[in-house]
Design a protein around this motif. Sequence first.
Motif, PDB file in Angstrom:
ATOM      1  N   GLU A  44      41.684  18.863  94.234  1.00 17.89           N
ATOM      2  CA  GLU A  44      41.581  17.407  94.312  1.00 17.89           C
ATOM      3  C   GLU A  44      42.389  16.732  93.209  1.00 17.89           C
ATOM      4  N   LEU A  45      42.396  17.301  92.018  1.00 12.76           N
ATOM      5  CA  LEU A  45      43.196  16.733  90.931  1.00 12.76           C
ATOM      6  C   LEU A  45      44.683  16.785  91.255  1.00 12.76           C
ATOM      7  N   ARG A  81      36.572  11.188  90.871  1.00 10.40           N
ATOM      8  CA  ARG A  81      36.154  12.003  92.021  1.00 10.40           C
ATOM      9  C   ARG A  81      35.809  13.431  91.622  1.00 10.40           C
ATOM     10  N   GLU A  91      45.675  16.223  94.168  1.00 12.01           N
ATOM     11  CA  GLU A  91      45.705  15.305  95.318  1.00 12.01           C
ATOM     12  C   GLU A  91      45.777  16.031  96.648  1.00 12.01           C
ATOM     13  N   SER A 119      40.828   6.813  85.761  1.00 17.68           N
ATOM     14  CA  SER A 119      41.535   7.016  87.027  1.00 17.68           C
ATOM     15  C   SER A 119      40.593   7.447  88.138  1.00 17.68           C
ATOM     16  N   ARG A 130      41.242   9.500  90.468  1.00 22.82           N
ATOM     17  CA  ARG A 130      41.349  10.940  90.663  1.00 22.82           C
ATOM     18  C   ARG A 130      40.325  11.688  89.806  1.00 22.82           C
TER      19      ARG A 130
END
Length: 391
Positions: free
Chosen positions: A132-133, A9, A135, A4, A6
Amino acid sequence: MKISERLMRAKPSATLAVNAKAQELRAQGKEIVSLAVGEPDCPTPAHVCEAMKKAVDDGFHRYTAVPGLPELRTAVANYYGKFYGAKAEAENTIISNGGKHSLYNLFMALIDPGDEVLIPAPYWVSYPAMVELAEGKPVIVPTTAESGFLAEIKDLEAACTEKTRLLILNTPSNPTGGHYPQAQLDEIANWAKSKGIFIVSDEVYDRLVYKPAEYSTLANFWEKNPEDVAIVGALSKSFAMTGWRVGTTLAHADLVKAMVKIQGQSTSNVNTMAQKAALAAFEGPWDLIDEMCVKFQRRRDLAYDIITSWPGVICPKPDGAFYLFPVLDTFFTEETPDSASMCTKILEEAGVALVPGSAFGDDRCIRFSYAVDDEVLKNSLEKIGKVLMGK
C-alpha cells in the motif's frame, strides 16, 4: 499539520503493539514470558562479532558504495552457488538494512499505482502495508490449515486479474513455518511466468528447514528467468543477527540498479562495520545453523505435541522457521471473540505474550514462537492450556 493519506492508511505493526503491552505489564512487576519474539535465542557467532570489532579497530568507519562492499556482494552471489548450485554475479546483488528494507526497495521499484499484488494468507505482517505504501493493491489469497497454509495454483488463479503484477511467496513462512517443496515452488513459478506475474520470494528462513523436509529455493528458476523473480535473504535468522540489520536481494542487474537508486535516496549504504561482520558470516563456518536446526526441531516437536493435545485445535506441523500457527477459534467466547482479545487474556492471566493471527490475515489463529529455552517453552504452553480450558 497534515499527515499523508498514504501513511494514514497504513496500520501499525501488531507485533510492536503486543510488545508494548508486555512491557507495560513488566513495569507493573508482573513476570512476562514472550513467545511472540521473532528472533533466535542464541548469540551471534563469535567470529562474526570479532569481524565487527576488527572493522572498528581498523578504522573502517566511512561510507561504502550504496549497494554494499564488492566482496560482500560477491559473497552473497556465491552463497546461491554454494548451497543451491545457481550461478550469480555481484551485480545481481544488493545489501540493504535488513530483509524488510530489501522488500520495501523491491516493492517501490516494481509497483505502479493500482498494480495488484497477490499475497497468500497467512502472511508476514508487513507485506500488505508495504504494498500500500508503494500505492499498490494487496490481494489476499486465503489458504487452509489442511494444505499446511501453502498456496495452490487454483487459489492464485482465482485471485488473478489483468491488473496482477506481483506475487509474494515466503518459504519457510512467518507466521506458519509452512515450507514449499521444490516441485510445488517450481510449479507456482512456472504458472506465474506464464501469466507475466513477477515473483518476490522471501527466503529469509531458507536454511532453517527440518528433516526429512529438504531445502527449496527459486534461485535456480531465477538463474534461467532473471527478469521474472527476485529473492530476498538475510542473516537475521540463520546467524542470529536480527539487530545487525543486514538483508540481501538476488535480482536482475537492472532491477538491482533501480533498487540502488531508491536506497541511494533513502538510507545509502548499510552500516559499514556490520557489512564486515556479514562478510565473515557468509564466509563461514555454518555449523551454527545445523545446531540451531536440531534445537528448533526438538522444540517444535515439544510445542506441537502440547498444542495439539488441546481439544479442537488444528495445527499443521511446520517444516521450517520457528513458529507454530494453530487454529484456536474453538476457544473463542463472547468475552474473547477473536485472536487479539484471546492474546490479551493469555497475556494477563498466563503472563505469556503471543501475536494474534489477525495480524497475519487469519483471525482464527495465534502465532507461537518456539525460539526460547525448552523448559520455558513447556511451562508457558502449560499455562496457556490452563487459561484456554478455564482451569
